[in-house]
Design an enzyme around this catalytic site. Structure first.
Site, short mmCIF file in Angstrom:
data_model
loop_
_atom_site.label_atom_id
_atom_site.label_comp_id
_atom_site.label_asym_id
_atom_site.label_seq_id
_atom_site.Cartn_x
_atom_site.Cartn_y
_atom_site.Cartn_z
N LYS A 20 -56.12 27.43 52.22
CA LYS A 20 -56.51 26.03 52.40
C LYS A 20 -56.36 25.66 53.89
O LYS A 20 -55.71 26.40 54.66
CB LYS A 20 -55.62 25.15 51.52
N ARG A 128 -51.08 34.44 41.22
CA ARG A 128 -50.45 33.16 40.89
C ARG A 128 -48.93 33.25 41.11
O ARG A 128 -48.30 32.32 41.60
CB ARG A 128 -50.71 32.78 39.43
N THR A 134 -47.38 24.82 42.07
CA THR A 134 -48.24 23.89 42.82
C THR A 134 -47.42 22.98 43.74
O THR A 134 -47.83 22.67 44.86
CB THR A 134 -49.00 22.99 41.81
N ARG A 145 -45.96 29.48 48.58
CA ARG A 145 -45.72 28.03 48.67
C ARG A 145 -44.24 27.71 48.86
O ARG A 145 -43.88 26.78 49.59
CB ARG A 145 -46.27 27.35 47.41
N ASN A 165 -50.45 22.71 50.10
CA ASN A 165 -49.69 23.85 49.59
C ASN A 165 -50.31 25.22 49.92
O ASN A 165 -50.25 26.15 49.12
CB ASN A 165 -49.44 23.68 48.08
N HIS A 168 -55.20 28.24 47.57
CA HIS A 168 -55.71 28.07 46.21
C HIS A 168 -55.75 29.45 45.56
O HIS A 168 -56.10 30.42 46.22
CB HIS A 168 -57.14 27.50 46.24
#
Ligand code: GDP
Ligand code: MG
Length: 206
Positions: A20, A128, A134, A145, A165, A168
């Protein structure tokens, strides 16, 4: 689907990861790539680009279920920290979801991003796991993150922006398939063997 086909699909599972804007402007692209490569997953497509609002609008689902889920998550966090959801102007999950969706268009068009397709066994779940929760405060240390972001849903909502964060990452194989097809053409995705794939073959033969 036959068991053997399912196994073959899992072995070459693909997922979509996007740096991001905050990740790119903070110079974290190399750090993220290093972590993907270090765990043994294979990058099969990679490109820096500057997204349009229309593209981001296509990227994120528009379904009622997705909007409600984002709204619900936001409410849970407000409760957890003793904040009043009414300050958002609505308590309706779908309306909160739509609000966040709009902020994502601003966020993801604010600087270039780096998009990639990553392949390997359980690529979706592994990426993930590497990404982490998130919400940065809930992301474990050691995740991307958790290690590199500090932000809060409540502060982000107050400032009418998305939570920053870093990356994606697709949440399910279905989401990955939609995102890979949307962001890449078949000619952008490469097939090659990593050296350790040969090692696995050697071990199997031995
Ligand atoms: P992800 O798959 O972990 O990225 O999370 P989601 O799919 O639930 O949400 C998409 C993105 O929307 C997140 O990465 C955040 O940037 C942003 N976001 C999610 N929930 C909220 C929220 O409650 N408030 C704000 N401001 N942004 C949010
Ligand atoms: Mg998501």
């Amino acid at each position: 689907m036959e068991q053997a086909d399912k196994m073959a699909n899992l072995e070459k599972e693909q997922t979509f990861l996007m740096m991001k804007p905050d990740g790119v402007v903070r110079g974290l692209t190399g750090e993220v790539i290093k972590r993907i490569e270090r765990c043994g997953l294979k990058i099969v497509a990679l490109k820096m680009f500057w997204a349009t609002r229309d593209q981001i609008d296509e990227h994120y689902p528009k379904s009622e279920a997705w909007l409600n889920r984002i709204g619900e998550k936001t409410k849970v966090n407000y409760d957890k920290y003793g904040l009043d959801i009414k300050t958002l102007g609505t308590e309706n999950n779908k309306e909160i979801g739509l609000m966040v969706r709009g902020w994502l268009l601003d966020y993801l068009t604010s600087a270039p991003m780096v998009k990639m397709v990553i392949e390997g066994p359980h690529a979706v779940d592994l990426v993930r796991k590497m990404a982490g929760n998130t919400i940065p405060a809930q992301a474990e240390m050691g995740t991307i993150r958790g290690d590199f972001s500090v932000d809060s849903a409540a502060f982000a909502n107050r400032d009418k922006r998305a939570i920053f964060n870093i990356i994606h990452a697709s949440e399910t194989p279905e989401e990955a398939s939609h995102e890979i097809d949307f962001w890449f053409g078949p000619e952008d995705i490469h097939e090659y063997e990593k050296v350790e794939e040969n090692t696995y073959k050697f071990v199997k033969r031995g």
